[in-house]
Design an enzyme around this catalytic site. Structure first.
Site, short mmCIF file in Angstrom:
data_model
loop_
_atom_site.label_atom_id
_atom_site.label_comp_id
_atom_site.label_asym_id
_atom_site.label_seq_id
_atom_site.Cartn_x
_atom_site.Cartn_y
_atom_site.Cartn_z
N CYS A 183 7.18 9.35 -1.83
CA CYS A 183 7.13 8.58 -3.39
C CYS A 183 8.13 7.92 -3.33
CB CYS A 183 7.13 9.89 -5.03
SG CYS A 183 6.30 9.17 -5.86
N HIS A 212 4.13 14.26 -3.53
CA HIS A 212 5.49 15.48 -2.61
C HIS A 212 4.98 16.50 -1.97
CE1 HIS A 212 8.31 14.09 -5.92
NE2 HIS A 212 6.51 12.81 -5.88
N GLU A 221 6.35 18.45 -0.75
CA GLU A 221 8.66 20.05 -0.51
C GLU A 221 7.84 20.85 -1.64
OE1 GLU A 221 8.28 16.30 -1.51
OE2 GLU A 221 9.32 16.72 -3.91
N1 GLN Z 1 8.15 6.53 -10.79
C1 GLN Z 1 8.90 6.65 -9.66
C2 GLN Z 1 9.61 5.57 -9.56
O1 GLN Z 1 8.61 4.65 -9.34
C3 GLN Z 1 8.14 7.24 -8.32
C4 GLN Z 1 7.87 9.03 -8.80
C5 GLN Z 1 8.39 10.10 -7.40
O2 GLN Z 1 9.71 9.86 -7.03
N2 GLN Z 1 8.06 10.97 -7.98
O3 GLN Z 1 10.71 4.97 -8.74
#
Ligand code: GLN
Length: 189
Positions: free
Chosen positions: A79, A170, A172
């Site tokens: 992410c 995610h 995890e």
């Molecule tokens: N929206 C977050 C970002 O732009 C990422 C979100 C996440 O890691 N769950 O950094």
């Protein structure tokens, strides 16, 4: 069985604790990485999810950017971590490490779809994976030799490039250990 490996989890901000718990469940030695010298002990590294703007600031405050840029062992970015490893975050506040030739578009699922759980298809397994997306980015324009390992309909959600793995979700946060196991295999190579 994996105790000869040490995988670091960048622990400056965000969802690092669950990654550590998952790795421990898989019997891997883990360390929460905050200081540059801790990277020397890592056979592999996880860049967790969180908030890429904040994480980027903390990376500079902790003076760990150069060592992260130089780290050439396997890295798994999830992410926000995937945003940081991409070639372009589309946001001037988030300079990327440009480790994987692919563009990331922050928060690209739109308001209604900000957070959701969906089954994704994996190229390396027949069973789908229940993936948790939290304000995830979208990935686009994968470069040459970027292997797409996971898709949600037409969207790219998991890729491998050399010894680097990126997921926009995610893994995890579920009990399904398959993505972490895939990463551990990369680290063992
Ligand atoms: N929206 C977050 C970002 O732009 C990422 C979100 C996440 O890691 N769950 O950094």
């Amino acid at each position: 069985m994996n105790k000869d490996l040490t995988i670091g989890v960048l622990g400056l901000q965000g969802a690092f604790a669950k990654h550590i718990a998952m790795l421990e469940k898989l019997n891997v030695e883990t360390i929460q990485v905050r200081y540059p010298e801790e990277l020397d002990r890592c056979d592999g590294l996880i860049f967790p999810g969180g908030e890429s703007t904040t994480m980027s600031k903390l990376i500079d405050e902790m003076h760990i950017r150069d060592q992260l840029a130089k780290f050439d062992r396997p890295i798994f970015g999830t992410c926000a971590g995937a945003i940081l490893m991409s070639s372009d975050s589309g946001d001037s506040r988030v300079p990327t490490f440009n480790k994987v030739p692919i563009k990331a578009h922050r928060n690209a699922w739109g308001r209604q779809l900000e957070s959701f759980i969906s089954e994704i298809d994996l190229s390396f397994d027949t069973d789908p994976f229940k993936a948790v997306f939290i304000r995830s980015p979208k990935l686009s324009e994968p470069g040459k030799n970027v292997k797409v390992l996971g898709k949600l309909k037409d969207e790219i959600v998991l890729v491998q490039y050399e010894n680097l793995l990126l997921s926009t979700f995610h893994p995890e946060l579920t009990d399904d250990t398959r993505i972490h196991e895939y990463f551990i295999k990369l680290v063992k190579k």
